[in-house]
Each structure stands twice: as structure tokens, then as C-alpha cells.
Scaffold this motif. Structure first.
Motif, PDB file in Angstrom:
ATOM      1  N   THR A  17       2.838  -8.485   3.208  1.00 21.11           N
ATOM      2  CA  THR A  17       1.817  -7.445   3.028  1.00 21.11           C
ATOM      3  C   THR A  17       1.881  -6.427   4.149  1.00 21.11           C
ATOM      4  O   THR A  17       1.770  -5.212   3.927  1.00 21.11           O
ATOM      5  N   ALA A  18       2.063  -6.915   5.393  1.00 28.54           N
ATOM      6  CA  ALA A  18       2.150  -6.003   6.534  1.00 28.54           C
ATOM      7  C   ALA A  18       3.341  -5.065   6.401  1.00 28.54           C
ATOM      8  O   ALA A  18       3.248  -3.862   6.709  1.00 28.54           O
ATOM      9  N   LEU A  19       4.463  -5.595   5.944  1.00 24.53           N
ATOM     10  CA  LEU A  19       5.650  -4.764   5.754  1.00 24.53           C
ATOM     11  C   LEU A  19       5.452  -3.763   4.621  1.00 24.53           C
ATOM     12  O   LEU A  19       5.912  -2.613   4.689  1.00 24.53           O
ATOM     13  N   LYS A  20       4.772  -4.197   3.570  1.00 29.58           N
ATOM     14  CA  LYS A  20       4.579  -3.346   2.385  1.00 29.58           C
ATOM     15  C   LYS A  20       3.725  -2.129   2.683  1.00 29.58           C
ATOM     16  O   LYS A  20       3.966  -1.039   2.148  1.00 29.58           O
ATOM     17  N   ILE A  21       2.725  -2.283   3.518  1.00 30.66           N
ATOM     18  CA  ILE A  21       1.819  -1.163   3.788  1.00 30.66           C
ATOM     19  C   ILE A  21       2.252  -0.356   5.011  1.00 30.66           C
ATOM     20  O   ILE A  21       1.606   0.639   5.358  1.00 30.66           O
ATOM     21  N   ASN A  22       3.342  -0.757   5.648  1.00 29.65           N
ATOM     22  CA  ASN A  22       3.854  -0.010   6.799  1.00 29.65           C
ATOM     23  C   ASN A  22       4.561   1.253   6.304  1.00 29.65           C
ATOM     24  O   ASN A  22       5.541   1.172   5.569  1.00 29.65           O
TER      25      ASN A  22
END
Length: 472
Positions: A430-435
Motif C-alpha cells: 500500500t505504501a508503495l502504491k500511493i507513493n
């Protein structure tokens, strides 16, 4: 919407009279307000404001003539001449912004099989149809057995398309597409009906059939002798579907937008004319008793030699020549242009990028500035969603979820900081997706690399985060 001739009129017309009616439909549509409005929208989209392009200015000049006695005389006359004709590109900017904001990333369907049924180039075609719909109020997409074709309502003064609608349901039941390369070439017509499509060519004032009625989906058999058509089938509805700009089916060049663009372009053009008039130095000749011919000779000498001898009119007082310039007032025009530009963005509900300046602008401020633009995109999305749903039916597929990924504007530094704050509560993916700095196609490789490091004994990304937080 063109309703001078309806589908009921077509049905009630005898078979042998329908080609005459077809010609009347085309002529009627070309002279309709809808077609003329489409041509006007095309001009504004090309930044060719028709109002400004017809603008002239009144200019005085000296005309020489010979009188009855043979003497040459001169007199002042006025004439209309072409001045500055400056057109703005507001409509191009607005329509491009609205269309790309919603459709630049294409359509996303929950069912991958349904997405595949739309074809490889569906997103590109949809984007182009959307642009024409915003410009003309409606554009047409022809589902040609797996491929989406664009049919413009108004292409140019000799080409376009018009539908005959059912009087009870307003459903398009028949579409007439016509085009012509130039006035010296024949006009071609494609008639889309529930029973298939047929093509005609204009011969003098009549239409002659050049391609007989054929079904939309053809079944073929290929063997050593070649390919043979064995049959065909049609769709349950007309396979030419409308994509509307809005529920009113009207162009985004509304009277409110058009009038403000006209005012803006007129003020800018007049200002340029005034600058041209005031660009040159003019001379005031004091105590000069010569004729206008003497004045012309004097100015020619000034321009050629950059000097002039002292002149006298016989009174003993010396002649003098003083150069003067004109200061063009600009403050009021500048204010008017600024007000008109602001009003145009407000009326169109477009996003003025000049308002989004500075690295310290927060995401809250950006969302507030884009609120009206998002509302307009919502209204446009209803029409696009309906269009995609109808194309899916024609393609023999369906999807429970039709989504569009809109372009986003954000303070990326603030977003990354927010991700760091949320990190204990969200997983790595999720952190990578919204970065905003990481592309979606990079996520899987990053995850694999992180897992590989974990297997070899190296600390994973999550473990490193934990160690850093504990160190703090």
C-alpha cells in the motif's frame, strides 16, 4: 438535437422515396442550428475566432484624382482595412483539460475478459470521441465488429453525421454519415440501420447505391479457393452509440463562454491596433507655411538624411519641427482582460494552473482549487460511463465496475511525508502504491527484491523501518 425528421418519418416514407428523403435530411441538417454551431465550435477550437476574423478598422488616406480642367488634386478618403486579428485558445485549453483529466489513463474494468473484448486501441479511440463530444455536444462511436470507429457530428462544412431518433424514446434508430473531399468531388453517404449498413454516392442530385446492405457481423469460410461470406448477423440495437458532452447534449462552447472569448479577443486586437497606430513618431511643424506636398517632402528628407534645413514662412520667425509620441492607455484594458480570463475559468469550471503555484501549497488547498473542476468531471463521467456500458453490450461483454483514473495534482513532498506518518498502520504494498515517485509497474519488482533480501539474511524494508523507529 436535430429533430426536423424523425425515425417515424422514415418508416412512413415509401421505399422508393427514401433516397430523396435522405438527401433532404442531409440538406436540412447542414442548414440547422446544430450544424452551424458545430462549425463555429471547430473554428474556436482551432483558435480562429470568426467574430475577430471579420474585424476591420477605419483608416484615412490621401487619394489623388484629376479634375475637369486636367489639374491633379487630392482629397482625404476613408476605407476599411484589416487590422490585428488576435484569437485566443481558451476553448482548446478547456476541452483538452476536461477530456484528458478524465480519459488520459483510459478505462478500467473489474472483469479482465470484458476489458479484452473492447480491443487494444479502445482507450485511444474513446479519448478522441470524448474530445469531439465536448466540442459538438455529441459524437458517435461505431462498434465495427471489435473495433471502435469515430464518427464526428460536424467534421467540416461538407461532412458530418446526424441521427434519426424515435419520437417516443429519443433513442437513435438510424444514423446518416456524409462526407465530401471538396466541392468538386461527389458526396458519399453511409446509412446505418438496425438491418445493416449501406453506402451511397451522389450522382448529380441523386444518390446511387455503391455498396448493398450488409450485416454488421459477417461470417466467413476460408478454404483453398479463398474467403467466402457465408452469412451475417446484426445487433439488438443500433451499433452506432452517442457519447454526449452533458445531459443537454450541447457543446461546451456555450453562449456564456463564447461571448467572453469574443470580448477578450476584441480587446486584445484593438489594443494591438492602437499600439500600431502609436508606434511611429509624428511631427508637429510649427510656423510652417508649406502645402501637404511640402510636408511630405520634408518628412522624406528627415527620414533619409536625419536632418532638415531651417525653414521660414516669410514672417521672419523660424520654422521648427518637434517629434511627439502617443502613450497608449493600457491599465483599463489589462484589468478587463484579467477579469474576463477569470470569468472564463469560473464559467467553464476549469482549473486555472496559475492559482496552483508555490512548493508550499498544501494538498488541502489544491483540492479546494480543483473542487469545481472535479464536479464538472463527475457530470461528464456519467455520459462516458453510459457510452462504455453500451459498447460493452455490443461487444458481448459486461462489467460490474467501470472506473476512470483521473489525473491528479498534489504536493508530492507532502504526500511522501504523510506516507511516512502512516507507515506503522499500512503494509508495504500500500505504501508503495500511493507513493507518487513509484510507478505501478515497479511495485512487483521492489517487493521481489525486498523478499530476496529477507531470504539471504538481509533485513527487509519493514524490518529496516522498525529498526529506524526504535533508533529514534
Amino acid at each position: 438535437m436535430y429533430t426536423d425528421v424523425t425515425y417515424q418519418d422514415w418508416i412512413d416514407t415509401p421505399e422508393h422515396k427514401r433516397l430523396e428523403l435522405l438527401m433532404d435530411i442531409i440538406k436540412g441538417y447542414k442548414s440547422s442550428a446544430d450544424f452551424k454551431a458545430g462549425l463555429t465550435a471547430n473554428a474556436y477550437f482551432r483558435a480562429e475566432n470568426p467574430t475577430v476574423m471579420s474585424k476591420t478598422i477605419l483608416k484615412a488616406r490621401k487619394a489623388e484624382y484629376t479634375d475637369a480642367s486636367g489639374r491633379k488634386r487630392s482629397r482625404a478618403v476613408t476605407e476599411d482595412v484589416v487590422g490585428n486579428r488576435i484569437s485566443s485558445a481558451f476553448l482548446y485549453r478547456f476541452i483538452t483539460q476536461q477530456n484528458q483529466f478524465l480519459l488520459s489513463e483510459g478505462v478500467t474494468l473489474k472483469d479482465e475478459k470484458a476489458r479484452g473484448a473492447l480491443g487494444k486501441y479502445f482507450d485511444e479511440q474513446l479519448e478522441q470521441i470524448g474530445e469531439k463530444a465536448l466540442l459538438h455536444g455529441v459524437a458517435w462511436g461505431f462498434w465495427n465488429a471489435g473495433n471502435l470507429e469515430i464518427i464526428e457530428a460536424v467534421k467540416d462544412s461538407m461532412s458530418g453525421a446526424v441521427a434519426l431518433v424515435d419520437e417516443r424514446t429519443s433513442e437513435p434508430m438510424l444514423l446518416v454519415q456524409f462526407w465530401q473531399v471538396n466541392a468538386s468531388r461527389p458526396m458519399y453517404v453511409r446509412l446505418f440501420t438496425l438491418d445493416g449498413v449501406v453506402e451511397y454516392r451522389q450522382n448529380e442530385n441523386k444518390l446511387e447505391e455503391i455498396s448493398p446492405l450488409r450485416a454488421y457481423v459477417l461470417h466467413t469460410l476460408t478454404d483453398d479457393l479463398g474467403t467466402v461470406i457465408t452469412g451475417g448477423q446484426n445487433y439488438a440495437m443500433l451499433p452506432v452509440r452517442p457519447l454526449c458532452a452533458n445531459s443537454e447534449r450541447r457543446s461546451e462552447l456555450t453562449p456564456a463562454i463564447k461571448s467572453k472569448i469574443d470580448a477578450y479577443d476584441a480587446i486584445l486586437s484593438d489594443f494591438a491596433d492602437n499600439l500600431d497606430r502609436a508606434n511611429d513618431v509624428y511631427w508637429v511643424l510649427n510656423n510652417f507655411g508649406g502645402s501637404m506636398d511640402d510636408v511630405a517632402e520634408l518628412l522624406e528628407q528627415i527620414n533619409r538624411l536625419k536632418a532638415v534645413s531651417n525653414l521660414s514662412d516669410g514672417t521672419g520667425a523660424a520654422s521648427t519641427a518637434e517629434p511627439h509620441t502617443i502613450e497608449v492607455p493600457y491599465a483599463a484594458r489589462e484589468k478587463a482582460l484579467d477579469l474576463l480570463e477569470r470569468a472564463l475559468y469560473q464559467d467553464y469550471m476549469a482549473l486555472d494552473m496559475d492559482e496552483l503555484t508555490g512548493g508550499s501549497l498544501t494538498n488541502v488547498a489544491i483540492r479546494a482549487a480543483a473542487a469545481n473542476f472535479n464536479l464538472k468531471a463527475d457530470r461528464y463521467e456519467w455520459q462516458v460511463r453510459k457510452f462504455v456500458r453500451e459498447i460493452l453490450v455490443l461487444a458481448g461483454a459486461e462489467s460490474d465496475e467501470i472506473r476512470f483514473k483521473r489525473q491528479s495534482i498534489a504536493n508530492e513532498s507532502e504526500t511522501v511525508a504523510d506516507i511516512a506518518t502512516m507507515r506503522p498502520d499500512i503494509d508495504r504494498r500500500t505504501a508503495l502504491k500511493i507513493n507518487p515517485y513509484i510507478q505501478e509497474e515497479e511495485i512487483e519488482q521492489i517487493m521481489l527484491d525486498a523478499d530476496a533480501e529477507s531470504v539471504t539474511g538481509q533485513p527487509s524494508v519493514d524490518e529496516l523501518d522498525k529498526l529506524l523507529r526504535e533508533g529514534e
